[in-house]
Design an enzyme around this catalytic site. Structure first.
Site, PDB file in Angstrom:
ATOM      1  N   HIS A   1      23.093  85.798  53.178  1.00 61.36           N
ATOM      2  CA  HIS A   1      23.495  86.799  52.020  1.00 61.36           C
ATOM      3  C   HIS A   1      24.631  86.209  51.479  1.00 61.36           C
ATOM      4  CE1 HIS A   1      23.459  90.887  50.733  1.00 61.36           C
ATOM      5  NE2 HIS A   1      23.813  90.380  50.737  1.00 61.36           N
ATOM      6  N   GLU A   2      25.694  86.071  51.871  1.00 64.69           N
ATOM      7  CA  GLU A   2      26.924  85.395  51.563  1.00 64.69           C
ATOM      8  C   GLU A   2      26.546  84.303  50.408  1.00 64.69           C
ATOM      9  OE1 GLU A   2      28.582  88.099  51.155  1.00 64.69           O
ATOM     10  OE2 GLU A   2      27.815  89.648  53.186  1.00 64.69           O
TER      11      GLU A   2
ATOM     12  N   CYS B   1      24.012  95.831  50.544  1.00 60.40           N
ATOM     13  CA  CYS B   1      24.347  94.515  49.555  1.00 60.40           C
ATOM     14  C   CYS B   1      25.606  95.416  48.879  1.00 60.40           C
ATOM     15  CB  CYS B   1      23.890  93.116  48.496  1.00 60.40           C
ATOM     16  SG  CYS B   1      25.067  92.913  47.711  1.00 60.40           S
TER      17      CYS B   1
ATOM     18  N   HIS C   1      25.305  84.741  48.064  1.00 64.06           N
ATOM     19  CA  HIS C   1      25.809  84.752  46.161  1.00 64.06           C
ATOM     20  C   HIS C   1      26.592  84.313  45.730  1.00 64.06           C
ATOM     21  CE1 HIS C   1      26.171  89.662  46.396  1.00 64.06           C
ATOM     22  NE2 HIS C   1      25.901  89.674  48.002  1.00 64.06           N
TER      23      HIS C   1
HETATM   24 ZN    ZN Z   1      26.154  90.561  49.152  1.00 63.83          ZN
END
Ligand code: ZN
Length: 194
Positions: free
Chosen positions: A133-134, A91, A137
């Site tokens: 993953h995004e 990341c 976030h």
């Molecule tokens: Zn990330």
């Protein structure tokens, strides 16, 4: 535009939905793609560059030469998840840290595109992993929050180093303190989410 490192509190912030697609948003998207390519990423969430809003960009190839692989997600929702797969992730907000993360193998994701249309994708493997993953976030969840005890133990020292760096930067005025971060969040929400 600079990618923000852990443990800046904006990375733990649950981003708010975007209410209008305008030039300000389009400019932000361009700047985010630019930053993503420059830093060698394949995805970038708005809060990683300090914007507390439901937006991420991705290009699984990480190559500016392949714009056909660029995607912009505004207010994304993962509608379905299927299967499981463990693979290594890193990341941009956790420089130098890599770990195995268990994710759904296949997802169905819906969002608004930059032209205002609704887009829906069924993705698997790499694209599905990046999108998950995004999306994490944008909900204030980082990949290190998804590690098992053993993996977390392995990177504990690196996380502590990032923490120490951040605290040092705040003390020296190179990074904003929590109060300044919150003030900036409130300002940006007025611009993009009202
Ligand atoms: Zn990330």
């Amino acid at each position: 535009m600079k990618v923000i490192s852990y443990p800046n509190p904006v990375l733990l912030y649950k981003c708010k939905p975007i209410t209008a697609i305008n030039q300000r948003l389009r400019d932000l998207v361009s700047a985010m793609f630019h930053t993503m390519y420059e830093t060698g990423g394949v995805g970038l969430a708005a809060n990683q560059v300090g914007y507390p809003i439901q937006l991420f960009v991705m290009n699984e190839t990480g190559s500016i030469e392949k714009p056909e692989n660029e995607y912009v997600f505004i207010n994304p929702i993962i509608l379905k998840r299927k299967g499981n797969k463990i693979d290594q992730e890193g990341c941009l907000s956790f420089p130098g840290i890599y770990a195995d993360v268990n994710r759904a193998e296949l997802i169905e994701i819906e969002s608004i595109a930059l032209d205002g249309s609704i887009q829906q994708f069924q993705w698997k493997d790499r694209q599905a992993r990046i999108a998950q993953h995004e999306c994490d976030h944008l909900n204030g969840v980082n990949f290190v929050d998804r590690l098992n005890e053993l993996s977390l133990h392995e990177i504990r020292g690196d996380l502590d180093d990032l923490q120490i760096n951040y605290e040092g930067d705040v003390r020296l005025g190179f990074a904003p303190n929590a109060e300044e971060v919150n003030k900036r969040i409130a300002e940006l929400e007025k611009q993009f989410c009202e």
